[in-house]
Design an enzyme around this catalytic site. Structure first.
Site, PDB file in Angstrom:
ATOM      1  N   HIS A 297       4.986   0.170  -0.680  1.00  0.00           N
ATOM      2  CA  HIS A 297       5.797  -0.628   0.241  1.00  0.00           C
ATOM      3  C   HIS A 297       4.885  -1.700   0.814  1.00  0.00           C
ATOM      4  O   HIS A 297       3.659  -1.607   0.711  1.00  0.00           O
ATOM      5  CB  HIS A 297       6.396   0.254   1.354  1.00  0.00           C
ATOM      6  CG  HIS A 297       5.361   0.863   2.236  1.00  0.00           C
ATOM      7  ND1 HIS A 297       4.708   2.026   1.926  1.00  0.00           N
ATOM      8  CD2 HIS A 297       4.838   0.457   3.417  1.00  0.00           C
ATOM      9  CE1 HIS A 297       3.842   2.325   2.873  1.00  0.00           C
ATOM     10  NE2 HIS A 297       3.880   1.377   3.795  1.00  0.00           N
TER      11      HIS A 297
ATOM     12  N   CYS B 129       5.881   6.480   4.107  1.00  0.00           N
ATOM     13  CA  CYS B 129       4.659   5.714   3.810  1.00  0.00           C
ATOM     14  C   CYS B 129       3.956   6.231   2.567  1.00  0.00           C
ATOM     15  O   CYS B 129       3.091   5.557   2.005  1.00  0.00           O
ATOM     16  CB  CYS B 129       3.695   5.740   4.993  1.00  0.00           C
ATOM     17  SG  CYS B 129       4.290   4.749   6.364  1.00  0.00           S
TER      18      CYS B 129
ATOM     19  N   HIS C 182       0.846  -1.190   0.000  1.00  0.00           N
ATOM     20  CA  HIS C 182       0.000   0.000   0.000  1.00  0.00           C
ATOM     21  C   HIS C 182       0.885   1.244   0.000  1.00  0.00           C
ATOM     22  O   HIS C 182       2.109   1.168   0.048  1.00  0.00           O
ATOM     23  CB  HIS C 182      -0.963   0.024   1.200  1.00  0.00           C
ATOM     24  CG  HIS C 182      -0.338   0.384   2.516  1.00  0.00           C
ATOM     25  ND1 HIS C 182      -1.055   0.864   3.592  1.00  0.00           N
ATOM     26  CD2 HIS C 182       0.948   0.331   2.950  1.00  0.00           C
ATOM     27  CE1 HIS C 182      -0.261   1.092   4.607  1.00  0.00           C
ATOM     28  NE2 HIS C 182       0.955   0.772   4.260  1.00  0.00           N
TER      29      HIS C 182
ATOM     30  N   HIS D 199       3.761  -4.874   3.818  1.00  0.00           N
ATOM     31  CA  HIS D 199       3.732  -5.296   5.223  1.00  0.00           C
ATOM     32  C   HIS D 199       3.315  -6.750   5.323  1.00  0.00           C
ATOM     33  O   HIS D 199       2.577  -7.258   4.479  1.00  0.00           O
ATOM     34  CB  HIS D 199       2.713  -4.483   6.027  1.00  0.00           C
ATOM     35  CG  HIS D 199       3.045  -3.033   6.141  1.00  0.00           C
ATOM     36  ND1 HIS D 199       4.049  -2.564   6.956  1.00  0.00           N
ATOM     37  CD2 HIS D 199       2.505  -1.946   5.548  1.00  0.00           C
ATOM     38  CE1 HIS D 199       4.092  -1.241   6.859  1.00  0.00           C
ATOM     39  NE2 HIS D 199       3.173  -0.845   6.005  1.00  0.00           N
TER      40      HIS D 199
ATOM     41  N   GLU E  12       0.216  -4.233  11.628  1.00  0.00           N
ATOM     42  CA  GLU E  12       0.884  -3.844  10.386  1.00  0.00           C
ATOM     43  C   GLU E  12       2.361  -4.211  10.475  1.00  0.00           C
ATOM     44  O   GLU E  12       2.986  -4.609   9.493  1.00  0.00           O
ATOM     45  CB  GLU E  12       0.718  -2.345  10.168  1.00  0.00           C
ATOM     46  CG  GLU E  12       1.121  -1.869   8.799  1.00  0.00           C
ATOM     47  CD  GLU E  12       0.822  -0.392   8.614  1.00  0.00           C
ATOM     48  OE1 GLU E  12       0.008  -0.056   7.750  1.00  0.00           O
ATOM     49  OE2 GLU E  12       1.380   0.428   9.375  1.00  0.00           O
TER      50      GLU E  12
ATOM     51  N   HIS F 118      -1.299 -10.719  -0.922  1.00  0.00           N
ATOM     52  CA  HIS F 118      -0.509 -10.427  -2.123  1.00  0.00           C
ATOM     53  C   HIS F 118      -1.189  -9.404  -3.030  1.00  0.00           C
ATOM     54  O   HIS F 118      -0.999  -9.423  -4.248  1.00  0.00           O
ATOM     55  CB  HIS F 118      -0.164 -11.710  -2.887  1.00  0.00           C
ATOM     56  CG  HIS F 118       0.880 -12.539  -2.188  1.00  0.00           C
ATOM     57  ND1 HIS F 118       0.616 -13.263  -1.049  1.00  0.00           N
ATOM     58  CD2 HIS F 118       2.190 -12.729  -2.448  1.00  0.00           C
ATOM     59  CE1 HIS F 118       1.714 -13.857  -0.654  1.00  0.00           C
ATOM     60  NE2 HIS F 118       2.690 -13.553  -1.475  1.00  0.00           N
TER      61      HIS F 118
HETATM   62 NI    NI Z   1       2.669   1.046   5.418  1.00  0.00          NI
END
Ligand code: NI
Length: 140
Positions: free
Chosen positions: A39, A33, A14, A41, A128, A80
């Site tokens: 990126h 972010c 996200h 998680h 997260e 994914h």
């Molecule tokens: Ni993030």
């Protein structure tokens, strides 16, 4: 009252980005972010159901049925995936943990009610990172 929990896992990408703002303001508020090229998680979702154990089964909720619902309704739709681009129930929304956990609640609460007449969804915890997580109890 007994509280029964199931932990599930998914990976997703996200970015935090408000399209109403300039790139500069997004970078200022969201830092790395807001990175344009995403990126990822390793998310953990802990679903807790509360209720009175059934007299015949001794269960508050059948964990196999609970796991199946979480997998089919949530994990399969997020794992994914890119939360900003691929997930229908997040369309037009910020891809933050806070918004995600509220949207997951809306999907899971009625599904859980349907498999456990004596129980109900009590809380969702969404990790997260191992250090950053949100918790939601269905309140507005
Ligand atoms: Ni993030």
């Amino acid at each position: 009252m007994v509280y029964v929990s199931r932990k599930e896992h998914f990976n997703a990408a996200h970015k935090l980005y408000n399209p109403a703002w300039t790139d500069e303001k997004n970078k200022e508020v969201f830092g790395p972010c807001a990175n344009t090229n995403w990126h990822g998680h390793n998310f953990e979702l802990i679903t807790t159901v509360k209720g009175i154990p059934d007299a015949e089964t001794g269960f508050v909720v059948d964990l196999k049925a609970l796991s199946h619902i979480i997998k089919e309704k949530i994990v399969d739709r997020l794992d994914h995936k890119n939360l900003n681009l691929d997930v229908d129930f997040l369309e037009g929304k910020m891809a933050s943990c806070e918004i995600l956990v509220i949207e997951i609640w809306k999907i899971l609460a009625p599904e859980i009610k349907a498999i456990t007449p004596q129980g109900e969804l009590y809380s969702l915890k969404l990790y997260e990172t191992p250090r950053n997580f949100v918790e939601y109890f269905g309140e507005a």
